[in-house]
Design an enzyme around this catalytic site. Structure first.
Site, PDB file in Angstrom:
ATOM      1  CB  ALA A 198      -0.210 -56.254 -29.000  1.00  0.00           C
ATOM      2  CG  ASP A 199       3.678 -59.662 -30.395  1.00  0.00           C
ATOM      3  OD1 ASP A 199       4.116 -60.883 -30.464  1.00  0.00           O
ATOM      4  OD2 ASP A 199       4.257 -58.582 -30.723  1.00  0.00           O
ATOM      5  CE1 TYR A 200       8.421 -58.591 -27.605  1.00  0.00           C
ATOM      6  CE2 TYR A 200       7.851 -56.802 -28.881  1.00  0.00           C
ATOM      7  CZ  TYR A 200       8.480 -58.215 -28.618  1.00  0.00           C
ATOM      8  OH  TYR A 200       9.642 -59.037 -29.960  1.00  0.00           O
TER       9      TYR A 200
ATOM     10  CD  GLU B  64       8.474 -53.010 -23.297  1.00  0.00           C
ATOM     11  OE1 GLU B  64       9.120 -53.835 -21.822  1.00  0.00           O
ATOM     12  OE2 GLU B  64       8.406 -52.996 -24.171  1.00  0.00           O
TER      13      GLU B  64
ATOM     14  CG  HIS C 281       8.149 -59.175 -34.134  1.00  0.00           C
ATOM     15  ND1 HIS C 281       9.374 -60.000 -33.739  1.00  0.00           N
ATOM     16  CD2 HIS C 281       8.507 -57.631 -33.347  1.00  0.00           C
ATOM     17  CE1 HIS C 281      10.544 -59.956 -33.349  1.00  0.00           C
ATOM     18  NE2 HIS C 281      10.108 -58.426 -33.239  1.00  0.00           N
TER      19      HIS C 281
END
Ligand code: TPP
Ligand code: TPP
Ligand code: MG
Ligand code: MG
Lengths: 412, 338, 338, 412
Positions: C84-86, C60, C129
């Protein structure tokens, strides 16, 4: 300058997409038994050829050949076979449970069962693996109670992770299995720190870390390799190259002109490239790297060349992005069938025993699922609500205490 | 008791813990032989050995990942991030791993790490040697965030943080390392000499996490601050001639809500001060909490004095920095309105 | 006009921009041939070619770094972060680079990138997630953060974001991709069919960044929400039978302060709703701003309804999620008190 | 197991610490002219030996020898010499300005001037470098106005970066010099994206990125290499291995048993290891990598082997962590003296011209500093206060407008 073609960048594409002829069957596979096996305590400087080879022990006829043959006892081979078969049966059953709405999510290891199983048996009970979601065979090889696993997958009242974690993102400390999480790559460096702690404490435990080949692109991967190399941590760093990362093929991780094992060269550590569908080769490479780690020669990077036979998870359909027949044509075969063939060829196994084992496993899995279903499936049963507020800190602070009571989940 | 400045008090805390607990070890960029760019780890490698205090590669994510892995095996690593501005490459390790490990593993694993990092402005460090990232840590469930303002507290809180079984972000106001800077940048620089909180006991003691300190009792208005701003607030209170109660939060997670509410319930007025930019800063949380819990006792709006909503600007350091003038003005506004 | 669900509206916006501006290009994990794990980029590679919409390595930070470099040359990259967690591994690139480039270079360079990412809960995605990281972006000077709640807005805001010369975080409430989920998880799942905001014009149009929408006018209390919570709030208002004004912020930076203040000045009461955990969340900033600017007009304390201060817990999804029940209770409390 | 010595981890230590005998003089340095120069468009697979060599052109007598001799014109060599001397003089003068309290911070490139200077001249005006703080010679080679640089260092009213950035963290778009920042490693990947954008737009600009050897440990470094390799971006990725990262020696970045150039092997790109104190070798390697990039063969990783002669910055004293004499004993010599010697040996330079050049440079630097001082030094002059609120966004939002007027910095 003007007579040069214009600049271009390149977007890697897999050998074939759905509807195209799979070229995978044409992949040239080196023969078993040919790669040299240097002393495990050799200097990494003398091992720079290994990342471009492919260590294989089982040949096409199921014979174990060459210097990497770990000469395992038939008992150990049968243990491995059982762990792999159990993994496969469990996967199939729980994948179906997802389709039946009993859980929210599932991921299979089909085709890659040899890796976790062989390594779990090759290492010692006090060693720790830092897993990915695709090495559940580690736990099956060590006899983790199936019903606890199903309880976790159903997030029910008996879920050992107290309903807090996505199905299959296990944690099983007593089985040498570190806590999984959804974030790719983040635990690779924990393995290095854990291994350093072993050395610091002078206990005899080494660490083993897993990364998918796609995940090697994360910065965490590089930082872990750097720390492992710098401090010569007693850790085995594995890359399970199963050719796919959801819909992306391995070339997208940067190996169109090299191998994942070759990353090791730039850190001054040995890199082995190993047939991941060959239980014996996986065992041998792991033993070699473990000997090196325990001999204070530091980390080894091992690339396991394998194939992800199933979809990525219950959320995708692989036929949308790769030819349906690719899995069957995978030239390194099925790890279960190959070990079974080997056992048969050395006279230590037969069809009858195989059928009996399958039946036994089937019964075990069924009974575990039945027992867990009796507790409840997702949404039908869950741990007490107070568990939502536990484990955020060692002791809850006033916010958690207030909120717990606001929701009626008890004051104490 | 000796008189120590803040960086020496931190060094002392680390030395005490290295001697006290074989599971404590220290690492970070330049912390080993060199003793750290701010000298916080000076002499520790020479005294305790290469394996207790050592240098790392320049990879903040790797430093924290390594610390977590060690913590899981029962060690108590105290990694240093050279500047808090450089903690962001490790943000994912802190949030997704250190903070979540105990919860997600059903209590099987946890990461008792203490991440020390110099933070804050006032040293002409420009954009990337001056920032105050506490708000983004405060929002993360599972992390504790501690910020001392004196040598005494720095040592006691740091020992408490190291002994805590949760991951702690320990932010050291670098402008206070050598003296209790009160924001009057045009006046002579003060040292810690003679300051009561520079009297630091020898050996082991703790200041509990989650307990604020009332550094100046008062009746008229409550000032909430932490780090360098505690001293700036005290100067502003003196300048404004207001009988303010100045509360040094000392840790923002866990937050000492009781002390805060008791003070605001008494004064009915509140000014919150922090160096970080205002929008989305930790002052918003404090303001909201007080408003929710003291609404009917508030005489005037809670004010926030903070950095402007810009990056930290080198040439405009003293325009950006929430100095005594801006805080005094807020105090006067709060006292006058209504 | 066609009726589109939200993910199709986003796909449509991307297709329009690829056709409209040769400088737009799209990349991310699995976005190319496969069309994204949520199908947001479906068909774009086939239609616009391999160099306009392609897969990336799983990194990312690298995705955002690459986007910044491209943006500097005048392209308008629209990278996707799969969840968005990543986004956290890219946090440093977003904060220290994308957000700061224009400022620190004296305006020589800037990064007109739009980072799309599905966020939020309600899909049994468990800890990693389901999270809502908007507060940590809102605090970063130099980033804009946009969150649509309908197909119409999603398309118009996304086009506006892509055309914006600042870096924009575009958070897509994944629970709304296929229907306007109102939090009544035990009732039948709604689709976007028949919803007025699912009428999406063909071709190019924009919804301006920084303008909130009053999705339900009312007199009694102001409800501030964004993303999935807009629909949950509407359901709660109906359940509570309160004449609430529901404001969909649509972007949290820039924030439409005028609309917010006008509404609260009218109603004198306010409930703020978000999915993210409460402590240090964006609700704190909203509460503080309103308190500072509407203090004398507030009848009752501003309330916040938000996720609990725990990680996102798989089995307890509906206990954690700020559902219509909790919001309705807050509405009733706010109406009853005083 | 029990007869093995206990586990240990290893903490790398530099060859010598203050008070110890510096071993650096004993470093074995390969002779100039020996390394093969393959065709720039060769497959990376055939270049895996190069990362373990050291490309050198200038021999001990100042002669240019071997296949990597770039055969530069005397004019170009003199340009290079001037850029390096200017860099050194400027550094010395501004370092003193810091000691005099005229600025808050400064960093010198002493000993490393050849790298930025040679590369700046070897690449085209439309190419872009993504610098570190230690390649200021790039700007000096391209004639960036000295007074603008000093204004930036003094953060005064004429500071081209409007008082917003730390001294020497320049940005100079028109000189192919991307915006610096304090965060190490973060711009390496920008170079890759920028290079891809060139290819996308089919313009003939390539990118060149710098990283210190210490900074290679950051995840950003690896992610940039991965993206560059995957998309075959037209970028040159440089590592300036000056042996030190503040107080940490290069071994702490993970190369006790390998080289930084060898990292390239794991990404399938060529890796060159180059004498960074040899203006000709730096030029030749850069030309080779540029030819490759412009020929759509993708990225090259180049390690420049050099030595950081000065302290890290104005904030440290290197004699606290390394032997004082180490710099003098550095076996690759001084890049300025070596180029000067070469020019003299080919009859294109003499002592007289050298003294004249030094005097000219000295006058230039003095006059630039004087002019900037007339505007003002740090704290004595600054850009208008409104500049604090500009450039946060393309257009300020209400918060910035409100705050600007709160502070009395104007409404418009
Ligand atoms: C940091 C992060 N980025 C993205 C994802 C989404 N994601 C989940 S699995 C996956 C593919 C992983 O591929 P690989 O590493 O090859 O492992 P495999 O699934 O093949 O075992 C992706 C992109 C994630 N979970 N975490
Ligand atoms: C992300 C980050 N971490 C740490 C620092 C602090 N720091 C500044 S320079 C430096 C050393 C860099 O060494 P190297 O990469 O070898 O570059 P050199 O200074 O030798 O040119 C460090 C650790 C920083 N600026 N950014
Ligand atoms: Mg894979
Ligand atoms: Mg260096």
């Amino acid at each position: 300058m003007s007579n040069r073609p214009p600049l271009e960048f390149h977007v890697p594409e897999p050998p074939a997409r759905p509807g195209q002829l799979s070229e995978i069957a044409g992949t040239v596979v080196p023969e078993a038994g040919l790669v040299r096996r240097p002393d495990a305590l050799s200097s990494s400087v003398d091992l720079r050829d290994l990342p471009f080879e492919l260590i294989r022990v089982l040949d096409d006829d199921g014979q174990a050949i060459g210097p990497w043959d770990p000469r395992l006892s038939p008992e150990r081979l049968r243990q491995g076979l059982k762990a792999m078969l159990l993994t496969r049966a469990f996967d199939d059953r729980l994948f179906r449970a997802h389709r039946q709405g009993k859980t929210s999510f599932y991921m299979k290891s089909t085709g890659e069962e040899a890796i976790g199983a062989a390594q779990s048996l090759a290492l010692e009970p006090q060693d720790m693996c830092f897993p990915t979601y695709r090495v559940m065979s580690w736990l099956h090889a060590r006899g983790y109670p199936l019903v606890d696993m199903v309880n976790q997958i159903f997030s029910n009242e008996r879920d050992p992770l107290r309903g807090r974690q996505l199905p299959i993102l296990f944690s099983a400390r007593d089985y040498g299995f570190y806590s999984l999480s959804g974030n790719l790559g983040t635990r690779y460096g924990h393995a290095v720190g854990w291994a350093m702690a072993s050395a610091y404490r002078q206990i005899d435990s080494i660490a083993l870390a897993y990364s998918g080949e796609g995940t090697t692109a994360e910065g965490d991967f590089h930082e872990a390799l750097t720390f492992a190399a710098v401090y010569r941590a007693p850790v085995i760093l594995c890359v399970t190259n199963n050719q796919w990362a959801i819909s992306s093929f391995a070339g997208l991780a940067g190996t169109e002109n090299t191998t994942f094992a070759a990353r090791a060269i730039g850190y001054g550590m040995p890199g082995l490239r190993v047939d991941g569908n060959d239980f014996l080769a996986v065992t041998a490479a792991t033993q070699w790297a473990a000997e090196r780690a325990r001999g204070n020669m530091g980390p080894t990077l091992i690339e396991f060349y394998t194939y992800r036979v199933a979809g990525h998870s219950t959320s995708d359909d692989p036929t949308r992005y790769r030819p349906r027949e690719e899995a069957e044509q995978w030239p390194l075969g099925d790890p279960v069938a190959r070990l079974q063939q080997h056992l048969i060829s050395i006279g230590e196994w037969d069809d009858e025993r195989h059928s009996a084992l399958l039946a036994e496993i089937d019964a075990q899995v069924r009974s575990a699922v039945r027992e867990a279903e009796a507790v409840g499936t997702l949404g039908k049963s869950k741990p007490p609500l107070s568990e939502m507020f536990e484990g955020v800190f060692a002791e809850p602070d006033w916010r958690l205490i207030e909120q717990r009571s606001e929701i009626g989940a008890g004051n104490a | 008791m000796r008189e120590l400045n803040m960086v020496k008090a931190i060094n002392d805390a680390l030395g005490v813990m290295l001697a006290h607990d074989p599971n404590v070890l220290i690492f970070g960029e330049d912390v080993g032989y060199f003793g750290g760019v701010f000298r916080a780890t000076e002499g520790l490698q020479a005294k305790h050995g290469l394996k207790r205090c050592f240098d790392t590669p320049i990879a903040e994510g790797g430093i924290i990942a390594t610390a977590i892995g060690m913590g899981v095996q029962g060690l108590r690593p105290v990694p240093e991030i050279q500047f808090a501005d450089y903690i962001l490459p490790a943000f994912d390790q802190l949030v997704s791993e250190a903070a979540r490990l105990r919860y997600r593993s059903g209590g099987e694993f946890w990461a008792p790490i203490t991440v020390r990092s110099p933070y804050g402005g006032g040293i002409f460090g420009g954009q990337t040697h001056s920032q105050s990232p506490e708000a983004i840590f405060a929002h993360v469930t599972g992390l504790k965030t501690v910020i001392p303002s004196t040598p005494y507290d720095a040592k006691g809180l740091l020992i408490a943080a190291i002994e805590c079984d949760d991951p702690v972000i320990f932010l050291e106001p670098k402008r206070l390392y050598n003296g209790p800077f009160d924001g009057h940048h045009d006046r002579e620089i003060a040292s810690w000499a003679g300051h009561p909180a520079a009297q630091v006991p020898e050996g082991h003691y703790t200041v509990p996490l989650g307990k604020a300190a009332i550094v100046r009792p008062g009746e008229a208005v409550t000032v909430l601050a932490y780090g360098t701003m505690v001293h700036v607030a005290l100067a502003a209170v003196a300048d404004a001639g207001v009988d303010a109660e100045v509360v040094d939060l000392r840790s923002i997670v866990p937050l000492d809500i009781e002390t805060i509410l008791a003070s605001v319930n008494k004064t009915g007025r509140c000014v919150i001060v922090h160096e970080a930019s205002r929008f989305g800063g930790f002052g918003g949380e404090l303001s909201a909490l007080i408003q929710e819990r003291c609404f009917y006792g508030l005489e005037t709006p809670i004010e926030r004095v903070a950095g402007w909503d810009t990056p930290y600007p080198h040439a405009f350091e003293w325009d950006y920095f929430p100095g005594p003038g801006r805080i005094a003005a807020a105090l006067r506004r709060v006292m006058e309105s209504n």
